[in-house]
Scaffold this motif. Structure first.
Motif, short mmCIF file in Angstrom:
data_model
loop_
_atom_site.label_atom_id
_atom_site.label_comp_id
_atom_site.label_asym_id
_atom_site.label_seq_id
_atom_site.Cartn_x
_atom_site.Cartn_y
_atom_site.Cartn_z
N GLU A 140 -29.72 -18.87 -24.33
CA GLU A 140 -30.92 -18.76 -25.16
C GLU A 140 -31.66 -17.44 -24.95
N MET A 141 -30.96 -16.43 -24.47
CA MET A 141 -31.56 -15.14 -24.16
C MET A 141 -32.41 -14.61 -25.31
N ARG A 159 -37.08 -8.08 -32.07
CA ARG A 159 -36.95 -9.31 -31.30
C ARG A 159 -35.69 -10.04 -31.76
N VAL A 160 -34.81 -10.33 -30.79
CA VAL A 160 -33.55 -10.98 -31.08
C VAL A 160 -33.40 -12.15 -30.12
N ALA A 161 -32.96 -13.30 -30.63
CA ALA A 161 -32.81 -14.49 -29.79
C ALA A 161 -31.40 -15.05 -29.91
N GLY A 162 -30.91 -15.59 -28.80
CA GLY A 162 -29.57 -16.18 -28.75
C GLY A 162 -28.57 -15.18 -28.19
N ALA A 163 -27.74 -15.62 -27.27
CA ALA A 163 -26.82 -14.71 -26.59
C ALA A 163 -25.93 -13.89 -27.54
N PRO A 164 -25.30 -14.50 -28.55
CA PRO A 164 -24.45 -13.67 -29.43
C PRO A 164 -25.25 -12.62 -30.21
#
Length: 124
Positions: free
Chosen positions: A29-30, A40-45
């Motif tokens: 959930e990085m 702003r970017v969310a989620g490992a991929p």
């Protein structure tokens, strides 16, 4: 868990532009939030893809740490970035701070970036 060691490995991976090593340290959930660039970017991929684009644009980007402060579940790292501008060849540097949240499992949950990249120092 040794938070300072985690950040040492993360910084080395960034300076090597090693996406696999960077991604291995991220929680699923990085969140990567560059407040200066309003990114702003969310989620490992998604974070991995975002960092890949940074490296594509800035292949010479490297960081020198100025200080590191760690707790049991966080770190704050002050650094100076160095890069050659990909459009005009100017050598640039700028200062910044990364604030990390660390999960109990020892992975990075969040990276908040604050920097002077909008007004870099021109070295040549």
């Amino acid at each position: 868990m040794d938070v300072a060691d985690l950040i040492d490995r993360y910084d080395a991976a960034w300076n090597a532009q090693d996406l696999d090593a960077i991604a291995a340290l991220h929680d699923d959930e990085m969140v990567f939030h560059n407040h200066t660039a309003a990114e702003r970017v969310a989620g490992a991929p998604e974070v991995r893809a975002h960092i890949a684009r940074i490296f594509e644009r800035w292949p010479t980007l490297r960081f020198t740490r100025r200080s590191l402060r760690c707790g049991t579940d966080f770190a704050a790292s002050e650094w100076t970035a160095h890069a050659t501008h990909p459009d005009d060849g100017r050598r640039l540097e700028w200062d910044g701070v990364d604030v990390f949240a660390v999960t109990p499992a020892g992975r990075l949950a969040r990276k908040d970036v604050y920097s002077s990249s909008g007004t870099p120092r021109v070295l040549a």
